[in-house]
Design a protein around this motif. Structure first.
Motif, PDB file in Angstrom:
ATOM      1  N   MET A   1      15.056  -3.387   1.834  1.00  9.87           N
ATOM      2  CA  MET A   1      14.099  -2.618   1.039  1.00  9.87           C
ATOM      3  C   MET A   1      13.448  -1.610   1.983  1.00  9.87           C
ATOM      4  O   MET A   1      13.413  -1.824   3.193  1.00  9.87           O
ATOM      5  N   LEU A   2      12.927  -0.538   1.417  1.00  7.48           N
ATOM      6  CA  LEU A   2      12.214   0.465   2.202  1.00  7.48           C
ATOM      7  C   LEU A   2      10.913   0.820   1.507  1.00  7.48           C
ATOM      8  O   LEU A   2      10.870   0.871   0.272  1.00  7.48           O
ATOM      9  N   SER A   3       9.896   1.082   2.289  1.00  9.65           N
ATOM     10  CA  SER A   3       8.684   1.696   1.759  1.00  9.65           C
ATOM     11  C   SER A   3       8.720   3.155   2.167  1.00  9.65           C
ATOM     12  O   SER A   3       9.331   3.523   3.172  1.00  9.65           O
TER      13      SER A   3
ATOM     14  N   ARG B   1       0.813  -1.217   0.000  1.00  6.38           N
ATOM     15  CA  ARG B   1       0.000   0.000   0.000  1.00  6.38           C
ATOM     16  C   ARG B   1       0.851   1.275   0.000  1.00  6.38           C
ATOM     17  O   ARG B   1       0.313   2.378  -0.059  1.00  6.38           O
ATOM     18  N   ALA B   2       2.161   1.123   0.066  1.00  8.85           N
ATOM     19  CA  ALA B   2       3.044   2.297   0.033  1.00  8.85           C
ATOM     20  C   ALA B   2       3.191   2.775  -1.409  1.00  8.85           C
ATOM     21  O   ALA B   2       3.307   1.958  -2.325  1.00  8.85           O
ATOM     22  N   PRO B   3       3.202   4.086  -1.629  1.00  7.75           N
ATOM     23  CA  PRO B   3       3.334   4.589  -2.995  1.00  7.75           C
ATOM     24  C   PRO B   3       4.744   4.481  -3.581  1.00  7.75           C
ATOM     25  O   PRO B   3       4.920   4.584  -4.786  1.00  7.75           O
ATOM     26  N   VAL B   4       5.746   4.246  -2.717  1.00  3.09           N
ATOM     27  CA  VAL B   4       7.126   4.123  -3.191  1.00  3.09           C
ATOM     28  C   VAL B   4       7.775   2.936  -2.489  1.00  3.09           C
ATOM     29  O   VAL B   4       7.653   2.791  -1.270  1.00  3.09           O
ATOM     30  N   LEU B   5       8.452   2.104  -3.262  1.00  2.00           N
ATOM     31  CA  LEU B   5       9.275   1.030  -2.704  1.00  2.00           C
ATOM     32  C   LEU B   5      10.697   1.224  -3.220  1.00  2.00           C
ATOM     33  O   LEU B   5      10.912   1.425  -4.413  1.00  2.00           O
ATOM     34  N   ILE B   6      11.626   1.174  -2.300  1.00  2.00           N
ATOM     35  CA  ILE B   6      13.037   1.346  -2.652  1.00  2.00           C
ATOM     36  C   ILE B   6      13.754   0.029  -2.391  1.00  2.00           C
ATOM     37  O   ILE B   6      13.724  -0.494  -1.276  1.00  2.00           O
TER      38      ILE B   6
END
Length: 179
Positions: A152-154, A76-81
């Motif tokens: 990984m980061l959200s 549901r996060a708009p960005v995944l790194i």
């Protein structure tokens, strides 16, 4: 915001709003990571940014399915790194070998915390993940089998009503000793 307030404000966000994060804010977070210190200035990181709903959905499905589903909220996060851990410079690798420490992991962790702190200062939230299907992520991103993904980061705006939870931490007397 002063540093103690920033540190208190930074937490692992698990409920994101649907609002997209402007590229300029993502860039500010990545610039903070770029400036992070690293052993022998190795800078052993590459950041792959998924920021479209199609890409974040497919990446989250690859990363957080099956036994990794406890982190499926990241979808549901708009960005995944996705952070690729690169090789450190020879001197850092050699020093790490003698010390039994993988400095590149420390370096990547510092860079990721720089992202998280910059995000918090911008009113964004993050969560870092070490529990994900690395092989599926490599496949989804078309990375070679040797690519190492340790974290990984959200990233995104907190959902309405989300507040900074109280910090349940040990008191200083439990964690420090002066010599």
């Amino acid at each position: 915001m002063d540093f103690p307030d920033l540190v208190k404000r930074r937490f692992s966000l698990r409920k994101y709003s649907t609002g997209q994060v402007p590229d300029e804010l993502i860039e500010q977070c990545l610039e903070a990571a770029r400036l992070a210190p690293s052993a022998c200035n190795s800078q052993p990181w590459t950041f792959l940014i998924a920021r479209t709903p199609e890409k974040t959905e497919s990446l989250a499905k690859a990363a957080f399915s099956g036994i990794y589903s406890m982190n499926s909220f990241a979808s549901r996060a708009p960005v995944l790194i996705t952070v690729i851990t690169e090789r450190s410079r020879y001197s850092a690798s050699l020093g790490g070998l003698f010390r039994g420490v993988q400095f590149s992991l420390m370096d990547v962790a510092i860079a990721c915390e720089h992202i998280a702190l910059q995000a918090a200062e911008l009113g964004l939230g993050t969560c870092m993940y070490g529990w994900f299907d690395e092989k599926a992520v490599r496949r989804e991103l078309g990375l070679p089998s040797g690519a190492k993904i340790d974290i990984m980061l959200s990233l995104g705006y907190p959902a309405e009503g989300v507040t900074v939870p109280p910090k349940n931490r040990k008191v200083l007397d439990e964690i420090r000793r002066y010599l």
